[in-house]
Motif scaffolding. Sequence first.
Motif: not given
Length: 449
Positions: A113-125, A134-137, A334-342
């Motif tokens: 997965a890309p480390d940072i990705m663009t999302q759209e509301e219908r697919y994000m969930t 990644l939970d951005l919190n 969004s940020i991938s939960s699998q990124t090695e560099h959050p």
Amino acid sequence: MRLQRNRRITPVRLATASAALALILSACGDDGDDESTDDAAQQAAGDDDGDDSDPEEVELRFSWWGSDSRHEETQEIIDLFEEEHPHISIVPDFTDWGSYWDRLATSTAGGDAPDIMTQEERYMTDYALRDQLLDLNEVSDVLDLSEIDELALGGGEIDGGLYAVATGVNAFTVVANTQVFDDAGVDLPDDTAWTWDDFYDIVGEIAENSDAYGLQPEGSNEAGLKVYARQRGEALYDADGSFGFSPQTLAGFWQGLLDAVEAGHAPDATEVMEFEGPDTSLVATDDGAMGFWWTNQLGALDGVAEGELELLRMPGEFEHQQPGMYLKPAMFYSISSQTEHPEEAAMFVDFLLNDVRAAEIMLTDRGLPANLRVRDEISTLLPETEKQVSDFMAEIAPDLADPPPPPPHGAGEIPDILTRIWEEVLFEQVSPDDGAQQFIDEGSAAIGG
């Protein structure tokens, strides 16, 4: 229309990593505009304690969709970010809308997965519930969201986590061609008071007093249904992810459009199928008085139309239980939960959202900036149509209802289902009542409701 800007020329990177570190440290002595980004850079590089060791070289992949101009502008922003953070390389990964989601699904399923990705509301969930975001919190010490419009921020919240943040905001509106109104001798409506009956009366008056149509009927855009349902105290989706509107509401929404077609106040089914986007729409070609469009499409419409275009609130905003209009995130980061560099990924998202120089390049291509300070600072740079959008959004904001919850899992299938059944209704292959029930049955199966 686009504002002409001088292109930034990316300087040759500093020869040594220690010089790069000095650049980051010296930036802290500036006027404070980029303080949050510079602090984040220091934290990610581990130099808070004065350690002058070389920062780790980091490569991040950033994916998005869009036009050639968006790709060029995004690359400018990447170059600017890399100038300030020479140890971080951003690899662009872009394509058109039609190819984007297949590519993202394939790469994500394959663990790439890309480390940072663009999302759209219908697919994000879907992505969030599969634990792919990644939970951005978790990176709140790097990613500053304090200046993001609260009406847009909630759009990325799912099950108590924050999995995406809006790039910018749009609103679904009526666009009116003032030349067509003038030719028909009809005054523009007071959009703070008009009802749906008023709307269709004006549609008829335009058509009967000119050679133009009063309306381009659009029953397949779920945004129109969402507004119509919210005005009646309902919703496209309830908080539990099921449909929140009655079949009677959808049938009523479609019936008004069909009545206009049958009366000759709007084009017939065959003509409707020939419209392909803003450029060929009735409003753009000066052949129709009104149409339903997103605010960020005004520029495309205005670029074709000879008559002046006016943004209006949707009819019925003050007629029923509540307003139906809302600020919709144009898209999300969004940020991938699998990124090695959050942390470094969060630094880049922070730069995209909060650095005014990035916004000066992008302007409103990803929606009116979600950062309220940035939105205000670039207002004087906006071309006329984008300034019109900005002023309109500021005018309607106090009257808007809370934004709806993010669409549920499976919502990506809903547009195709709605379009197919609307076309059957439009061609009188099925009645509005039967079509509405068919949509609810098929749509509920898609979203598990």
